[in-house]
Design a protein around this motif. Sequence first.
Motif, PDB file in Angstrom:
ATOM      1  N   TYR A 173      58.378  44.785  43.435  1.00 58.42           N
ATOM      2  CA  TYR A 173      57.341  44.847  44.710  1.00 58.42           C
ATOM      3  C   TYR A 173      55.630  44.101  44.336  1.00 58.42           C
ATOM      4  CZ  TYR A 173      59.291  47.153  48.375  1.00 58.42           C
ATOM      5  OH  TYR A 173      60.295  47.513  49.134  1.00 58.42           O
ATOM      6  N   PHE A 174      54.774  43.723  44.526  1.00 57.22           N
ATOM      7  CA  PHE A 174      53.353  43.597  43.842  1.00 57.22           C
ATOM      8  C   PHE A 174      52.218  43.680  44.809  1.00 57.22           C
ATOM      9  CE2 PHE A 174      56.455  40.192  41.526  1.00 57.22           C
ATOM     10  CZ  PHE A 174      55.276  40.150  39.883  1.00 57.22           C
ATOM     11  N   THR A 175      51.514  44.520  44.471  1.00 57.53           N
ATOM     12  CA  THR A 175      50.631  44.665  44.877  1.00 57.53           C
ATOM     13  C   THR A 175      49.284  43.264  45.376  1.00 57.53           C
ATOM     14  OG1 THR A 175      48.577  45.081  44.011  1.00 57.53           O
ATOM     15  CG2 THR A 175      50.957  47.462  45.570  1.00 57.53           C
ATOM     16  N   ASN A 176      48.777  43.663  45.905  1.00 52.44           N
ATOM     17  CA  ASN A 176      47.570  42.684  46.292  1.00 52.44           C
ATOM     18  C   ASN A 176      46.355  42.949  45.156  1.00 52.44           C
ATOM     19  OD1 ASN A 176      48.628  40.194  47.945  1.00 52.44           O
ATOM     20  ND2 ASN A 176      47.282  41.644  49.288  1.00 52.44           N
ATOM     21  N   ILE A 177      45.501  41.707  44.723  1.00 48.75           N
ATOM     22  CA  ILE A 177      44.639  42.452  44.000  1.00 48.75           C
ATOM     23  C   ILE A 177      43.628  43.181  44.483  1.00 48.75           C
ATOM     24  CG2 ILE A 177      42.998  41.637  42.148  1.00 48.75           C
ATOM     25  CD1 ILE A 177      44.637  39.452  41.082  1.00 48.75           C
ATOM     26  N   GLN A 178      43.706  44.054  43.872  1.00 49.74           N
ATOM     27  CA  GLN A 178      42.165  44.773  44.851  1.00 49.74           C
ATOM     28  C   GLN A 178      41.117  45.403  44.055  1.00 49.74           C
ATOM     29  OE1 GLN A 178      43.758  48.719  46.053  1.00 49.74           O
ATOM     30  NE2 GLN A 178      46.132  47.134  47.183  1.00 49.74           N
ATOM     31  N   GLN A 179      39.790  45.264  44.854  1.00 49.89           N
ATOM     32  CA  GLN A 179      38.633  45.953  43.930  1.00 49.89           C
ATOM     33  C   GLN A 179      38.475  47.033  44.237  1.00 49.89           C
ATOM     34  OE1 GLN A 179      34.923  43.667  44.240  1.00 49.89           O
ATOM     35  NE2 GLN A 179      34.274  44.593  42.803  1.00 49.89           N
ATOM     36  N   VAL A 180      38.101  47.939  43.417  1.00 59.74           N
ATOM     37  CA  VAL A 180      37.890  49.101  42.908  1.00 59.74           C
ATOM     38  C   VAL A 180      36.658  49.226  42.684  1.00 59.74           C
ATOM     39  CG1 VAL A 180      39.174  51.425  42.471  1.00 59.74           C
ATOM     40  CG2 VAL A 180      40.722  50.138  42.632  1.00 59.74           C
ATOM     41  N   ASP A 181      36.024  50.082  43.584  1.00 62.97           N
ATOM     42  CA  ASP A 181      34.574  49.991  42.873  1.00 62.97           C
ATOM     43  C   ASP A 181      33.668  50.996  42.388  1.00 62.97           C
ATOM     44  OD1 ASP A 181      33.888  47.668  44.845  1.00 62.97           O
ATOM     45  OD2 ASP A 181      33.545  48.655  46.675  1.00 62.97           O
TER      46      ASP A 181
END
Length: 194
Positions: A45-53
């Motif tokens: 499984y790969f998640t999308n690239i996400q931005q954690v602020d």
Amino acid sequence: MRKIKTLLLGLIALIAFSSNAGAKNVIRPTYIFGFSASFNDSIVYFTNIQQVDSAWISTRTNFLYGRDNYSYQLRDYLTSIGMSNRTCLIEFASTKKDIDKKYQKLMNRYIPKKKKGELPKYAIKHLTTSDFQFKALQPTANEIEEAPQKPKIKKKKAKRGNFRHGREKGESAPFSSGQRYPEGGMPQNPGGGS
């Protein structure tokens, strides 16, 4: 023996404290993606690239605090959909360009160059942000190390004068390398005084 042990423990504590003295944690936007694999099956499984602020980053090590807790978030999600006993990890970077490189490098490991008639080794599944999203974590009180900023002091450079090692320019040392002391073993005062 007891004094030596106490001295060594004190020295170790001093070194550990001084190495973290200049460290400071800052809140900064960070890019994260997750990866999960298992020894029991070939699904990755790969998640999308996400931005954690509001991710906490150490200025000394540039590491993300709570990296293990972010991977636990992914593991818990996969367990909730029936995919238990999986190894999960996260990758993070401060810029989109850096995280894209890490994502592509890991993806290339699991998308092999296909040969004609060969089945792929791994089944890759992508988790979108609507499926799973990382939540920002607050570090514990022990992880937050706010060190006071020390004012930077400019050092003045000493002017080079005509004196070198206490002698005027051009004057040689009384006993330069290769010369020996007189038989008495003590150097004589070159100034002639007592």
